[in-house]
Design a protein around this motif. Structure first.
Motif, mmCIF file in Angstrom:
data_model
loop_
_atom_site.group_PDB
_atom_site.id
_atom_site.type_symbol
_atom_site.label_atom_id
_atom_site.label_comp_id
_atom_site.label_asym_id
_atom_site.label_seq_id
_atom_site.Cartn_x
_atom_site.Cartn_y
_atom_site.Cartn_z
ATOM 1 N N ALA A 1 16.171 -27.127 77.209
ATOM 2 C CA ALA A 1 15.577 -26.396 78.332
ATOM 3 C C ALA A 1 14.656 -27.305 79.137
ATOM 4 C CB ALA A 1 14.824 -25.166 77.831
ATOM 5 N N ALA A 2 13.834 -28.087 78.451
ATOM 6 C CA ALA A 2 12.904 -28.990 79.133
ATOM 7 C C ALA A 2 13.650 -30.103 79.869
ATOM 8 C CB ALA A 2 11.924 -29.593 78.121
ATOM 9 N N ARG A 3 14.671 -30.692 79.238
ATOM 10 C CA ARG A 3 15.441 -31.776 79.875
ATOM 11 C C ARG A 3 16.205 -31.286 81.095
ATOM 12 N NH1 ARG A 3 16.720 -36.629 77.003
ATOM 13 N NH2 ARG A 3 18.504 -36.862 78.377
ATOM 14 N N ALA A 4 16.766 -30.074 80.999
ATOM 15 C CA ALA A 4 17.643 -29.565 82.055
ATOM 16 C C ALA A 4 16.895 -28.796 83.131
ATOM 17 C CB ALA A 4 18.718 -28.665 81.442
ATOM 18 N N GLY A 5 15.683 -28.341 82.826
ATOM 19 C CA GLY A 5 14.988 -27.496 83.792
ATOM 20 C C GLY A 5 15.628 -26.117 83.877
ATOM 21 N N VAL A 6 16.180 -25.675 82.749
ATOM 22 C CA VAL A 6 16.836 -24.366 82.645
ATOM 23 C C VAL A 6 16.097 -23.600 81.552
ATOM 24 C CG1 VAL A 6 18.991 -23.198 82.010
ATOM 25 C CG2 VAL A 6 19.069 -25.287 83.371
ATOM 26 N N SER A 7 15.870 -22.326 81.754
ATOM 27 C CA SER A 7 15.103 -21.567 80.766
ATOM 28 C C SER A 7 15.831 -21.482 79.429
ATOM 29 C CB SER A 7 14.811 -20.152 81.272
ATOM 30 O OG SER A 7 15.973 -19.350 81.200
ATOM 31 N N ARG A 8 15.044 -21.409 78.374
ATOM 32 C CA ARG A 8 15.570 -21.252 77.019
ATOM 33 C C ARG A 8 16.431 -19.986 76.941
ATOM 34 N NH1 ARG A 8 14.096 -18.916 72.030
ATOM 35 N NH2 ARG A 8 14.229 -20.334 70.270
ATOM 36 N N GLY A 9 15.949 -18.911 77.562
ATOM 37 C CA GLY A 9 16.690 -17.650 77.564
ATOM 38 C C GLY A 9 18.052 -17.775 78.220
#
Length: 192
Positions: free
Chosen positions: A30-38
């Motif tokens: 999530a942090a690497r991609a800038g996409v939420s964990r959810g």
């Protein structure tokens, strides 16, 4: 099962596989991609069909091609894509769109795309990882390419290459449809 359901299932399976192979936790990806964990959980459980932008961010963060994430049945030696069998990644009501034809990640992700932009239409691309190279060949019309604030005009028959780690936009400012083929080479990802 519909094509969309098959792609959703393939994406779920492949995202789980590549996240595991890279040793990324949900939070790390999530942090690497800038996409939420959810969102990643929803994708891995095949409960959502993410946008092209989200899919690109996940592929870039994992260091694989979009083709690898969407691959339903990879053939290791020869991959033939017949007309109409590419993966339609986006389209507009005006008729513009992009289709990914081929992709491979054995030496770092490499993708081949076709683009069609109708007059007055365009599409923005977020920066890719450092070291990403894009090569475009315009086959019809005229491409207006914006790269990190610079504007470049590429007519039919012309080609251009650039580092894709900066914001860039493909636009058709002309009066005829613009068609191009694009190859994208992304450096491999190593470790978390």
């Amino acid at each position: 099962m519909s094509d969309l359901e098959e792609l959703t299932q393939a994406l779920a399976r492949n995202l789980r596989r590549w996240r595991g192979e890279r040793g990324f936790t949900l939070d790390a990806l999530a942090a690497r991609a800038g996409v939420s964990r959810g969102m990643i959980i929803q994708i891995e459980q095949a409960r959502t069909n993410p946008s092209v932008g989200t899919t690109v961010k996940l592929a870039d963060a994992l260091g694989v091609s979009i083709t690898t994430l969407l691959d339903r049945d990879r053939s290791p030696q020869v991959q033939v894509v017949l007309p109409g069998q590419g993966v339609r990644m986006w389209s507009t009501e005006g008729g513009s769109g992009a289709t990914m034809l081929l992709g491979d990640d054995r030496r770092g992700p490499l993708e081949v795309w076709t683009y069609l932009l109708e007059p007055g239409e365009g599409t923005d691309s977020d920066p890719h990882p450092s070291g990403t190279l894009e090569m475009l060949h315009v086959t019809a019309g005229t491409l207006t390419l914006l790269v990190d604030g610079g504007e470049y005009t590429v007519p039919a028959g012309g080609a251009v290459s650039f580092e894709g780690n900066v914001p860039h936009t493909y636009r058709n400012d002309g009066t005829e449809p613009m068609a191009m083929t694009m190859a994208v080479s992304i450096p491999p990802v190593t470790g978390p």
